[in-house]
Design a protein around this motif. Structure first.
Motif, mmCIF file in Angstrom:
data_model
loop_
_atom_site.group_PDB
_atom_site.id
_atom_site.type_symbol
_atom_site.label_atom_id
_atom_site.label_comp_id
_atom_site.label_asym_id
_atom_site.label_seq_id
_atom_site.Cartn_x
_atom_site.Cartn_y
_atom_site.Cartn_z
ATOM 1 N N HIS A 56 0.856 -1.198 0.000
ATOM 2 C CA HIS A 56 0.000 0.000 0.000
ATOM 3 C C HIS A 56 0.892 1.247 0.000
ATOM 4 N N PRO A 57 0.473 2.301 -0.700
ATOM 5 C CA PRO A 57 1.291 3.529 -0.764
ATOM 6 C C PRO A 57 1.543 4.142 0.614
ATOM 7 N N ASP A 58 0.604 3.908 1.562
ATOM 8 C CA ASP A 58 0.755 4.522 2.906
ATOM 9 C C ASP A 58 1.447 3.572 3.898
ATOM 10 N N TYR A 59 2.031 2.462 3.390
ATOM 11 C CA TYR A 59 2.788 1.510 4.223
ATOM 12 C C TYR A 59 1.928 0.830 5.281
ATOM 13 N N LYS A 60 0.634 0.724 4.984
ATOM 14 C CA LYS A 60 -0.292 0.034 5.890
ATOM 15 C C LYS A 60 0.106 -1.440 5.982
#
Length: 371
Positions: A56-60
């Protein structure tokens, strides 16, 4: 009480070893998060197979990775793009490479120089050119650099503590004279079936066929019988012992593939024709028996002479190498401190669970160093 910390994990490869590692990672994460004095939270932020990736782009954190990976339509990130993605993560990152991919291996210096730690069972990274070996350890904190940490215990002997033992012998000032052993679970099983210490045994081609049926060999058994897998492990040990071995092609490696079968179309064709050449191996077995010995496929590093070799050797039936069971590995370290009785490490040298254990053990080492 130390403040809680978060470490981000990226995993390449979700096959046999990869799946076992992900299960062990889950157990480790659960244990570390419950530490009363200094909880550590491990967050899986990237997972890829050869075909697709999950991130995920947000490093989730990836929670249900199996179903999510199955549904993912994202392609696997090339190593350079992956390094760019990981370096922006909001904390320390450990990359776990559970593949035997050459391109990823050659990218380790890039990851390490960006402060990303690397742990892996990938032999190719440490047994290809000596230049690659040098650039990996020039970048790493446990080399001469200031980048990420690199550990590869499972590249030799799966979960057996072979590399850590060798490093400790050397770091504490012992002189390692010789390293010798059976470094392949496949070859171990094969020769225990073909030439048991009690005598008799199967025809060589039958032993190869059984080893393949039990899943001990590569899909094409020639990839085991050419000796290259053992040569790669010997290259790694020799380099750690201080020898500048250029590549696994730089020393004698005996192939057990009859020259006439080198050009077989595939593994099945090879197996079908192998019985034609059983008499050659049978003669070697009989000759050894006349001397009260058995043949085994071994590798050795003579550190003093700077010599490395891989191939068939004869051993007395009472020798630890001869008495090996199943698909076990055995590695003997002859050193100044241990004298004539070598330090011996023995046990399962192949299999998903034990290989993943070596990788998980390396992760524990890195987590301690990242504190």
């Amino acid at each position: 009480m130390a403040p809680p910390r978060q470490v981000f994990i990226a995993v390449i490869g979700a096959g046999g070893v990869g799946k076992c590692f992900l299960t062990q990672l889950q157990q480790l994460a659960s244990k570390l998060s419950q530490s009363p004095s200094s909880p550590t939270y491990l967050s899986l932020i990237y997972l890829s197979t050869s075909k697709k990736a999950l991130y995920h782009p947000d490093y989730k954190s990836l929670s249900n990775w199996e179903s999510e990976l199955h549904a993912s339509d994202k392609p696997t990130l090339p190593p350079t793009n992956l390094a760019d993605y990981l370096v922006k993560a909001p904390g320390k990152v450990v990359l776990v490479d559970n593949t035997s991919n050459q391109e990823i291996a050659e990218s380790y210096p890039t990851f390490l120089s960006k402060g990303i730690s690397v742990i892996t069972p990938n032999k190719k990274a440490f047994s290809s050119s000596y230049a690659l070996w040098r650039s990996i350890f020039t970048a790493a904190s446990n080399g001469s650099g200031a980048g990420g940490w690199v550990f590869h215990e499972s590249s030799v002997g799966a979960g057996l503590p072979v590399l850590s033992t060798l490093k400790e012998l050397l770091e504490t000032g012992d002189t390692v004279r010789k390293i010798e052993g059976v470094f392949s679970g496949t070859m171990s099983f094969l020769f225990n079936s073909f030439a048991p210490t009690s005598g008799g045994g199967a025809a060589f081609s039958a032993a190869v066929k059984t080893a393949k049926e039990k899943g001990f060999t590569e899909p094409d058994p020639r990839d085991d019988l050419n000796g290259l897998d053992v040569a790669r492990k010997l290259t790694i040990l020799a380099r750690l012992a201080g020898l500048e071995i250029d590549s696994p092609a730089a020393f004698p490696v005996q192939s057990l593939i009859p020259a006439e079968l080198e050009a077989c179309a595939d593994g099945d064709d090879f197996l079908a024709r192998l019985p034609e050449f059983d008499d050659r191996m049978e003669k070697l077995k009989r000759d050894a028996e006349k001397e009260g010995k058995v043949v085994r496929f071994v590798g050795s590093v003579d550190v003093g002479k700077g010599e490395v070799k891989v191939g068939l050797e004869k051993f007395d039936t009472g020798h630890p190498i001869a008495a090996l069971k199943g698909s076990d590995n055995i590695i003997a370290f002859y050193t100044q401190r241990y004298g004539d009785n070598p330090l011996i490490i023995q046990g399962a040298g192949a299999g998903g669970e034990v290989t993943a254990m070596g990788v998980t053990g390396d992760l524990v080492k890195v987590l301690r160093l990242l504190q």
